[in-house]
Design a protein around this motif. Structure first.
Motif, PDB file in Angstrom:
ATOM      1  N   LEU A 167      37.558  33.386  -4.254  1.00  0.00           N
ATOM      2  CA  LEU A 167      37.466  32.057  -4.843  1.00  0.00           C
ATOM      3  C   LEU A 167      36.398  31.238  -4.116  1.00  0.00           C
ATOM      4  N   GLY A 168      35.455  30.683  -4.857  1.00  0.00           N
ATOM      5  CA  GLY A 168      34.364  29.952  -4.232  1.00  0.00           C
ATOM      6  C   GLY A 168      33.531  30.889  -3.382  1.00  0.00           C
ATOM      7  N   ALA A 169      33.027  31.966  -4.001  1.00  0.00           N
ATOM      8  CA  ALA A 169      32.413  33.069  -3.255  1.00  0.00           C
ATOM      9  C   ALA A 169      31.168  32.661  -2.478  1.00  0.00           C
ATOM     10  N   ALA A 227      26.072  27.375 -11.388  1.00  0.00           N
ATOM     11  CA  ALA A 227      24.763  27.158 -10.768  1.00  0.00           C
ATOM     12  C   ALA A 227      24.610  27.969  -9.493  1.00  0.00           C
ATOM     13  N   THR A 228      25.650  27.957  -8.643  1.00  0.00           N
ATOM     14  CA  THR A 228      25.597  28.742  -7.411  1.00  0.00           C
ATOM     15  C   THR A 228      25.520  30.228  -7.726  1.00  0.00           C
ATOM     16  N   GLN A 229      26.294  30.660  -8.708  1.00  0.00           N
ATOM     17  CA  GLN A 229      26.302  32.072  -9.054  1.00  0.00           C
ATOM     18  C   GLN A 229      24.964  32.526  -9.655  1.00  0.00           C
ATOM     19  N   ALA A 230      24.347  31.668 -10.446  1.00  0.00           N
ATOM     20  CA  ALA A 230      23.035  32.006 -11.017  1.00  0.00           C
ATOM     21  C   ALA A 230      21.996  32.160  -9.910  1.00  0.00           C
ATOM     22  N   TRP A 231      22.019  31.253  -8.932  1.00  0.00           N
ATOM     23  CA  TRP A 231      21.089  31.346  -7.790  1.00  0.00           C
ATOM     24  C   TRP A 231      21.335  32.636  -7.024  1.00  0.00           C
ATOM     25  N   LYS A 232      22.598  32.955  -6.805  1.00  0.00           N
ATOM     26  CA  LYS A 232      22.923  34.162  -6.049  1.00  0.00           C
ATOM     27  C   LYS A 232      22.456  35.410  -6.788  1.00  0.00           C
ATOM     28  N   ARG A 233      22.665  35.455  -8.081  1.00  0.00           N
ATOM     29  CA  ARG A 233      22.253  36.639  -8.847  1.00  0.00           C
ATOM     30  C   ARG A 233      20.740  36.803  -8.818  1.00  0.00           C
ATOM     31  N   ALA A 234      20.012  35.681  -8.829  1.00  0.00           N
ATOM     32  CA  ALA A 234      18.557  35.752  -8.708  1.00  0.00           C
ATOM     33  C   ALA A 234      18.166  36.294  -7.335  1.00  0.00           C
ATOM     34  N   GLN A 235      18.873  35.857  -6.290  1.00  0.00           N
ATOM     35  CA  GLN A 235      18.604  36.367  -4.947  1.00  0.00           C
ATOM     36  C   GLN A 235      18.864  37.862  -4.863  1.00  0.00           C
ATOM     37  N   LEU A 236      19.950  38.301  -5.456  1.00  0.00           N
ATOM     38  CA  LEU A 236      20.272  39.724  -5.430  1.00  0.00           C
ATOM     39  C   LEU A 236      19.164  40.541  -6.084  1.00  0.00           C
ATOM     40  N   ARG A 237      18.671  40.056  -7.219  1.00  0.00           N
ATOM     41  CA  ARG A 237      17.571  40.771  -7.895  1.00  0.00           C
ATOM     42  C   ARG A 237      16.309  40.763  -7.041  1.00  0.00           C
ATOM     43  N   GLU A 238      15.976  39.597  -6.496  1.00  0.00           N
ATOM     44  CA  GLU A 238      14.745  39.469  -5.717  1.00  0.00           C
ATOM     45  C   GLU A 238      14.778  40.345  -4.469  1.00  0.00           C
ATOM     46  N   GLN A 239      15.953  40.452  -3.852  1.00  0.00           N
ATOM     47  CA  GLN A 239      16.074  41.227  -2.623  1.00  0.00           C
ATOM     48  C   GLN A 239      16.465  42.679  -2.874  1.00  0.00           C
ATOM     49  N   ALA A 240      16.526  43.056  -4.148  1.00  0.00           N
ATOM     50  CA  ALA A 240      16.859  44.436  -4.532  1.00  0.00           C
ATOM     51  C   ALA A 240      18.194  44.881  -3.955  1.00  0.00           C
ATOM     52  N   ILE A 241      19.163  43.970  -3.976  1.00  0.00           N
ATOM     53  CA  ILE A 241      20.529  44.292  -3.560  1.00  0.00           C
ATOM     54  C   ILE A 241      21.301  44.721  -4.808  1.00  0.00           C
ATOM     55  N   GLU A 242      21.775  45.932  -4.807  1.00  0.00           N
ATOM     56  CA  GLU A 242      22.426  46.492  -5.988  1.00  0.00           C
ATOM     57  C   GLU A 242      23.791  45.865  -6.223  1.00  0.00           C
ATOM     58  N   PRO A 254      31.722  33.361 -13.549  1.00  0.00           N
ATOM     59  CA  PRO A 254      31.308  31.952 -13.511  1.00  0.00           C
ATOM     60  C   PRO A 254      32.288  31.117 -14.316  1.00  0.00           C
ATOM     61  N   VAL A 255      32.699  29.993 -13.756  1.00  0.00           N
ATOM     62  CA  VAL A 255      33.693  29.165 -14.435  1.00  0.00           C
ATOM     63  C   VAL A 255      33.252  27.706 -14.433  1.00  0.00           C
ATOM     64  N   ASP A 256      33.195  27.119 -15.593  1.00  0.00           N
ATOM     65  CA  ASP A 256      32.994  25.679 -15.746  1.00  0.00           C
ATOM     66  C   ASP A 256      34.362  25.096 -16.052  1.00  0.00           C
ATOM     67  N   PHE A 257      34.970  24.484 -15.038  1.00  0.00           N
ATOM     68  CA  PHE A 257      36.345  24.037 -15.175  1.00  0.00           C
ATOM     69  C   PHE A 257      36.504  22.832 -16.100  1.00  0.00           C
ATOM     70  N   GLU A 258      35.397  22.239 -16.516  1.00  0.00           N
ATOM     71  CA  GLU A 258      35.500  21.150 -17.487  1.00  0.00           C
ATOM     72  C   GLU A 258      35.877  21.697 -18.864  1.00  0.00           C
ATOM     73  N   THR A 259      35.550  22.977 -19.116  1.00  0.00           N
ATOM     74  CA  THR A 259      35.788  23.537 -20.450  1.00  0.00           C
ATOM     75  C   THR A 259      36.535  24.856 -20.425  1.00  0.00           C
ATOM     76  N   GLN A 260      36.740  25.461 -19.240  1.00  0.00           N
ATOM     77  CA  GLN A 260      37.320  26.797 -19.169  1.00  0.00           C
ATOM     78  C   GLN A 260      38.486  26.857 -18.198  1.00  0.00           C
ATOM     79  N   SER A 261      39.408  27.749 -18.456  1.00  0.00           N
ATOM     80  CA  SER A 261      40.515  28.045 -17.561  1.00  0.00           C
ATOM     81  C   SER A 261      40.175  29.275 -16.742  1.00  0.00           C
ATOM     82  N   LEU A 262      40.382  29.206 -15.449  1.00  0.00           N
ATOM     83  CA  LEU A 262      40.096  30.358 -14.602  1.00  0.00           C
ATOM     84  C   LEU A 262      40.987  31.538 -14.961  1.00  0.00           C
TER      85      LEU A 262
END
Length: 309
Positions: free
Chosen positions: A115-117, A141-156, A165-173
């Motif tokens: 939770l809150g990775a 937003a944090t998860q999108a940045w992290k996924r970009a980092q993973l791609r850039e650093q070639a981390i599988e 990814p969860v937007d708690f304004e509109t989604q239930s975890l």
């Protein structure tokens, strides 16, 4: 939704109630400063301390080249007593959580929810392979940045890893985790690190109730929390106040604090069969014994809790 609102709506393994808050928003596509700070300390630990309390071969890579260069230019900032003390706590909580996970796996658990990775790297160095499915829950937003980092650093990204990814304004975890493949009939290990201090007391207790009520028997949770002022020495209070002022200035203020015995009793009343916290003395005996470099968990403002459903 900014990270502060995300944290306040994390009580969410069921429904996600709204807890309002005023805060500065996350810059588009960037993680929070506190998430970056914690990740930087985990990375610096790989560079400055030996033997390692917490081994993370991806800690530097996931930060990216520019951040690593900045750390190199400013490495003396991480050699101070205050920085080393904070880093000792951060690597202790990471090690404690992963030790608990390994124990749960030996007992048959095959699901791990972070939770809150933030910039946690466990899923990408998972030693258990396909035996353990990892669900990373975070602000989009944090998860999108992290996924970009993973791609850039070639981390599988292994097949055993699922981004949630969860937007708690509109989604239930709960719904998002079910869609991601979490099996609620099977036990799960939940880590919840670096979050409770940013939440209201009611939000923390709500989260714990939901975990107790909605997770299968045998599930476990590990989290960290802050002690009340009266449990600290005057120097500890002053040091924490200075740190609190710095994080409040970037829009991520610390809010809640808990007495360990009272928190354990509250969790027992919620249905946890076991709830136990550890502090500096036990952590130092477990993880820092026989060190000669002075690196250890200092002070008593932070504690770690483990509990079983």
């Amino acid at each position: 939704m900014d990270r502060r609102q995300f944290l306040l709506t994390l009580p969410a393994l069921g429904v996600a109630p709204a807890y309002g808050a005023d805060a500065t928003a996350l810059a588009a596509g960037e993680p929070s400063q506190t998430a970056l700070g914690a990740a930087s300390h985990r990375a610096v630990h790989q560079m400055l301390e030996s033997p390692l309390v917490f081994e993370d071969p991806l800690a530097l890579r996931i930060l990216g080249g520019e951040r690593v260069k900045w750390i190199g230019r400013n490495i003396d900032r991480y050699r101070t007593a205050g920085s080393r003390g904070m880093r000792a706590f951060l690597v202790t909580r990471a090690r404690f959580a992963e030790d608990g996970l390994a124990q749960s796996l030996r007992e048959g658990t095959r699901q791990y929810v972070v939770l809150g990775a933030g910039l946690d790297t466990f899923a990408y160095r998972n030693p258990f392979g396909a035996r353990l499915r990892v669900f990373e829950v975070d602000h989009p937003a944090t998860q999108a940045w992290k996924r970009a980092q993973l791609r850039e650093q070639a981390i599988e990204v292994p097949r055993s890893m699922v981004f949630v990814p969860v937007d708690f304004e509109t989604q239930s975890l709960a719904a998002r985790l079910r869609q991601a493949g979490l099996k609620r009939s099977e036990s799960v290990f939940v880590s919840w690190l670096g979050v409770t201090m940013y939440l209201t007391r009611d939000a923390v207790l709500h989260t714990l109730r939901v975990v107790a009520a909605s997770c299968a028997r045998g599930s476990r949770i590990v989290f960290d929390f802050s002690l009340p002022d009266e449990a600290l020495t005057e120097p500890e209070r002053q040091a924490r106040a200075a740190r609190a002022e710095r994080v409040a200035a970037i829009g991520e203020p610390w809010i809640s604090r808990f007495d360990p015995a009272s928190l354990e009793q509250a969790m027992t009343a919620m249905g946890y069969g076991q709830a136990r916290s550890i502090g500096a003395a036990e952590a130092n005996e477990r993880y820092f014994a026989d060190r000669t470099d002075g690196f250890r968990f200092r002070g008593s403002s932070g504690r770690l809790m483990t509990a079983r459903v």
